[in-house]
Design a protein around this motif. Structure first.
Motif, PDB file in Angstrom:
ATOM      1  N   ARG A   1       0.837  -1.216   0.000  1.00 20.55           N
ATOM      2  CA  ARG A   1       0.000   0.000   0.000  1.00 20.55           C
ATOM      3  C   ARG A   1       0.859   1.248   0.000  1.00 20.55           C
ATOM      4  O   ARG A   1       0.527   2.252  -0.623  1.00 20.55           O
ATOM      5  CB  ARG A   1      -0.920   0.000   1.219  1.00 20.55           C
ATOM      6  CG  ARG A   1      -2.137  -0.923   1.084  1.00 20.55           C
ATOM      7  CD  ARG A   1      -3.054  -0.755   2.267  1.00 20.55           C
ATOM      8  NE  ARG A   1      -3.538   0.624   2.371  1.00 20.55           N
ATOM      9  CZ  ARG A   1      -4.180   1.104   3.449  1.00 20.55           C
ATOM     10  NH1 ARG A   1      -4.378   0.313   4.499  1.00 20.55           N
ATOM     11  NH2 ARG A   1      -4.598   2.348   3.463  1.00 20.55           N
ATOM     12  N   ALA A   2       1.995   1.215   0.711  1.00 19.88           N
ATOM     13  CA  ALA A   2       2.901   2.371   0.736  1.00 19.88           C
ATOM     14  C   ALA A   2       3.407   2.690  -0.667  1.00 19.88           C
ATOM     15  O   ALA A   2       3.519   3.858  -1.065  1.00 19.88           O
ATOM     16  CB  ALA A   2       4.081   2.096   1.669  1.00 19.88           C
ATOM     17  N   LYS A   3       3.701   1.630  -1.439  1.00 17.38           N
ATOM     18  CA  LYS A   3       4.161   1.842  -2.811  1.00 17.38           C
ATOM     19  C   LYS A   3       3.083   2.544  -3.638  1.00 17.38           C
ATOM     20  O   LYS A   3       3.359   3.458  -4.417  1.00 17.38           O
ATOM     21  CB  LYS A   3       4.513   0.490  -3.432  1.00 17.38           C
ATOM     22  CG  LYS A   3       5.050   0.596  -4.852  1.00 17.38           C
ATOM     23  CD  LYS A   3       5.414  -0.779  -5.397  1.00 17.38           C
ATOM     24  CE  LYS A   3       5.926  -0.650  -6.829  1.00 17.38           C
ATOM     25  NZ  LYS A   3       6.286  -1.987  -7.401  1.00 17.38           N
ATOM     26  N   GLY A   4       1.832   2.130  -3.440  1.00 13.74           N
ATOM     27  CA  GLY A   4       0.737   2.782  -4.161  1.00 13.74           C
ATOM     28  C   GLY A   4       0.593   4.248  -3.780  1.00 13.74           C
ATOM     29  O   GLY A   4       0.341   5.114  -4.633  1.00 13.74           O
ATOM     30  N   GLU A   5       0.741   4.522  -2.480  1.00 14.93           N
ATOM     31  CA  GLU A   5       0.648   5.917  -2.036  1.00 14.93           C
ATOM     32  C   GLU A   5       1.787   6.757  -2.608  1.00 14.93           C
ATOM     33  O   GLU A   5       1.596   7.924  -2.982  1.00 14.93           O
ATOM     34  CB  GLU A   5       0.685   5.969  -0.508  1.00 14.93           C
ATOM     35  CG  GLU A   5      -0.517   5.345   0.183  1.00 14.93           C
ATOM     36  CD  GLU A   5      -1.798   6.121  -0.063  1.00 14.93           C
ATOM     37  OE1 GLU A   5      -1.726   7.330  -0.379  1.00 14.93           O
ATOM     38  OE2 GLU A   5      -2.887   5.537   0.067  1.00 14.93           O
ATOM     39  N   LEU A   6       2.976   6.174  -2.686  1.00 14.38           N
ATOM     40  CA  LEU A   6       4.118   6.910  -3.246  1.00 14.38           C
ATOM     41  C   LEU A   6       3.910   7.184  -4.731  1.00 14.38           C
ATOM     42  O   LEU A   6       4.326   8.236  -5.248  1.00 14.38           O
ATOM     43  CB  LEU A   6       5.406   6.117  -3.030  1.00 14.38           C
ATOM     44  CG  LEU A   6       5.920   6.097  -1.587  1.00 14.38           C
ATOM     45  CD1 LEU A   6       7.113   5.172  -1.456  1.00 14.38           C
ATOM     46  CD2 LEU A   6       6.289   7.506  -1.122  1.00 14.38           C
ATOM     47  N   GLN A   7       3.282   6.249  -5.438  1.00 15.60           N
ATOM     48  CA  GLN A   7       2.951   6.510  -6.840  1.00 15.60           C
ATOM     49  C   GLN A   7       1.971   7.671  -6.959  1.00 15.60           C
ATOM     50  O   GLN A   7       2.060   8.497  -7.881  1.00 15.60           O
ATOM     51  CB  GLN A   7       2.376   5.237  -7.473  1.00 15.60           C
ATOM     52  CG  GLN A   7       3.397   4.134  -7.656  1.00 15.60           C
ATOM     53  CD  GLN A   7       2.774   2.833  -8.136  1.00 15.60           C
ATOM     54  OE1 GLN A   7       1.547   2.619  -7.994  1.00 15.60           O
ATOM     55  NE2 GLN A   7       3.595   1.942  -8.678  1.00 15.60           N
ATOM     56  N   GLN A   8       1.054   7.741  -6.004  1.00 17.98           N
ATOM     57  CA  GLN A   8       0.111   8.858  -5.988  1.00 17.98           C
ATOM     58  C   GLN A   8       0.827  10.171  -5.685  1.00 17.98           C
ATOM     59  O   GLN A   8       0.490  11.222  -6.239  1.00 17.98           O
ATOM     60  CB  GLN A   8      -0.994   8.593  -4.956  1.00 17.98           C
ATOM     61  CG  GLN A   8      -2.063   9.670  -4.876  1.00 17.98           C
ATOM     62  CD  GLN A   8      -2.894   9.775  -6.147  1.00 17.98           C
ATOM     63  OE1 GLN A   8      -2.866   8.882  -6.995  1.00 17.98           O
ATOM     64  NE2 GLN A   8      -3.615  10.876  -6.290  1.00 17.98           N
ATOM     65  N   VAL A   9       1.825  10.100  -4.798  1.00 19.67           N
ATOM     66  CA  VAL A   9       2.634  11.296  -4.509  1.00 19.67           C
ATOM     67  C   VAL A   9       3.287  11.804  -5.790  1.00 19.67           C
ATOM     68  O   VAL A   9       3.281  13.008  -6.087  1.00 19.67           O
ATOM     69  CB  VAL A   9       3.700  10.980  -3.440  1.00 19.67           C
ATOM     70  CG1 VAL A   9       4.756  12.096  -3.395  1.00 19.67           C
ATOM     71  CG2 VAL A   9       3.062  10.832  -2.079  1.00 19.67           C
ATOM     72  N   ALA A  10       3.869  10.896  -6.562  1.00 18.27           N
ATOM     73  CA  ALA A  10       4.524  11.288  -7.809  1.00 18.27           C
ATOM     74  C   ALA A  10       3.528  11.931  -8.773  1.00 18.27           C
ATOM     75  O   ALA A  10       3.823  12.939  -9.431  1.00 18.27           O
ATOM     76  CB  ALA A  10       5.184  10.074  -8.451  1.00 18.27           C
ATOM     77  N   ALA A  11       2.334  11.358  -8.858  1.00 19.85           N
ATOM     78  CA  ALA A  11       1.321  11.906  -9.762  1.00 19.85           C
ATOM     79  C   ALA A  11       0.875  13.292  -9.322  1.00 19.85           C
ATOM     80  O   ALA A  11       0.733  14.215 -10.137  1.00 19.85           O
ATOM     81  CB  ALA A  11       0.122  10.947  -9.828  1.00 19.85           C
ATOM     82  N   LEU A  12       0.657  13.460  -8.015  1.00 21.14           N
ATOM     83  CA  LEU A  12       0.249  14.777  -7.504  1.00 21.14           C
ATOM     84  C   LEU A  12       1.350  15.817  -7.710  1.00 21.14           C
ATOM     85  O   LEU A  12       1.068  16.979  -8.028  1.00 21.14           O
ATOM     86  CB  LEU A  12      -0.108  14.667  -6.022  1.00 21.14           C
ATOM     87  CG  LEU A  12      -1.433  13.978  -5.688  1.00 21.14           C
ATOM     88  CD1 LEU A  12      -1.528  13.719  -4.180  1.00 21.14           C
ATOM     89  CD2 LEU A  12      -2.616  14.832  -6.158  1.00 21.14           C
ATOM     90  N   ALA A  13       2.596  15.404  -7.501  1.00 21.63           N
ATOM     91  CA  ALA A  13       3.708  16.337  -7.702  1.00 21.63           C
ATOM     92  C   ALA A  13       3.771  16.789  -9.154  1.00 21.63           C
ATOM     93  O   ALA A  13       4.011  17.965  -9.446  1.00 21.63           O
ATOM     94  CB  ALA A  13       5.022  15.672  -7.290  1.00 21.63           C
ATOM     95  N   ALA A  14       3.560  15.859 -10.085  1.00 15.25           N
ATOM     96  CA  ALA A  14       3.569  16.211 -11.504  1.00 15.25           C
ATOM     97  C   ALA A  14       2.437  17.179 -11.832  1.00 15.25           C
ATOM     98  O   ALA A  14       2.617  18.149 -12.583  1.00 15.25           O
ATOM     99  CB  ALA A  14       3.448  14.940 -12.351  1.00 15.25           C
TER     100      ALA A  14
END
Length: 381
Positions: free
Chosen positions: A219-232
């Motif tokens: 789940r942490a990996k999924g949240e980090l992917q979301q972090v990357a998307a939000l940052a972009a």
């Protein structure tokens, strides 16, 4: 009416028309000085705008070469005849300024002057400047020539209209400053509305990812992917807001006039002499014009804040279908290699990025004690 008064009236009319063509304060000052010198056939003319500290915020001369003006040194203080004109707000017409008891001398490089005519420039009860003329061009056998009462009357007419022209130019610049302030306020709201929400979501998602790293790595990996998307997304929103912030003056006046106005403001705000020369420039694509303006602003900031330069010269000229911007200062300079090694950039990275973004080239030449030259070349459309 005799031929003399008619000639004087025509000259005054020409001077007033010349003043009315300019809206920038320094251009108006230069036109007033040149018109006064021509109108009264004087060897030297000057116009001083007083500051609030016993000196002059601006002092424009005509008839003195750039080399001599540089050798004279800092702007004059308000003392002697100059102070009398500003504080007593009355004309001064002297056969020989050197013999006046208020005369306090001048710097070694200052030109020698004898007959003198000075007049305050007034806006209502406020003295907003003083106009000085020296050395009337006429034979002076036994000191029998100098400025006349008619000269004083002509200069008084010119001074009255100079006050109007100078006040209008100041109002124009004030309007520009308000426009800039409004644009900054608009950007602040844009950034807040468009980016703040994204950054808030990014922060919460990053916190969630941090709490899941140990107990639920998937789940942490999924949240980090979301972090990357939000940052972009936040970066895209920020970039869109900045790109939209094309300075209003660029659209209204073009690059050359906008840059000239900003440099005139810097020249008034700093002790360094900041000059601008534009040559044969034609309109560039919007992206190129904005990039040139931003690089000029960054280079000027460096020169005025860090170099200690007494002079900063900016030129903008046509080269083929494009243009070349050059900012040169005679300040302390620096070693570009040492700056890179120390991890400092002095805005160089930003300037190079802007230049590369429009297909241009940027060169920076500097050395300790040798000043700095920044040159940017951009292609045309």
């Amino acid at each position: 009416m005799s031929q003399g008064p008619r000639s004087g009236l025509a000259a005054v009319s020409a001077a007033l028309l010349a003043m009315s063509r300019h809206l920038e304060v320094r251009d108006v000052l230069k036109t007033i000085v040149a018109s006064a010198r021509d109108l009264l056939d004087a060897e030297y003319a000057a116009l001083g705008v007083p500051d609030d500290h016993g000196g002059f915020a601006q002092f424009v001369v005509d008839g003195v070469s750039d080399a001599r003006w540089k050798a004279i040194g800092p702007l004059p203080r308000q003392h002697g005849i100059l102070a009398a004109m500003l504080h007593e707000a009355r004309p001064e017409r002297l056969a020989d300024v050197r013999e006046d008891p208020r005369f306090e001398g001048w710097p070694a490089a200052h030109p020698d002057m004898s007959d003198f005519l000075g007049l305050p420039i007034r806006d209502g009860d406020e003295v907003i400047g003083a106009l000085f003329l020296a050395n009337k061009n006429c034979p002076k056998p036994d000191g029998g020539c100098g400025f006349t009462e008619e000269d004083e009357e002509l200069l008084a007419i010119l001074a009255q209209h100079a006050a109007i022209a100078l006040t209008n130019a100041r109002l124009h610049e004030r309007s520009r400053e308000l426009t800039i302030a409004e644009e900054r306020s608009r950007l602040a709201h844009e950034l807040h509305d468009a980016v703040a929400q994204k950054l808030f979501s990014l922060r919460l998602t990053a916190q969630a990812a941090a709490s899941l790293v140990d107990r639920d790595p998937s789940r942490a990996k999924g949240e980090l992917q979301q972090v990357a998307a939000l940052a972009a997304e936040a970066a895209d929103e920020l970039r869109a807001a900045v790109v939209e912030l094309r300075p209003a003056a660029l659209d209204e006046d073009g690059l050359q006039a906008t840059l000239r106005t900003q440099i005139q403001v810097l020249d008034r705000a700093h002790t360094a002499r900041v000059t601008f020369a534009g040559r044969n420039l034609r309109a560039l694509p919007a992206a190129q014009e904005e990039a040139v303006l931003r690089v000029a602003q960054e280079a000027l900031h460096n020169a005025l804040r860090h170099s200690g330069a007494p002079h900063v010269d900016v030129t903008l000229e046509r080269r083929g279908a494009g243009a070349v911007l050059r900012i040169t200062d005679d300040g302390s300079g620096f070693d570009p290699r040492a700056v890179r090694r120390a991890g400092r950039h002095l805005g160089l990275v930003s300037m190079r990025d802007r230049t590369d973004g429009v297909g241009g080239t940027l060169t920076v030449e500097s050395a300790p004690g040798k000043g700095t030259t920044v040159e940017m070349e951009v292609p045309g459309g």
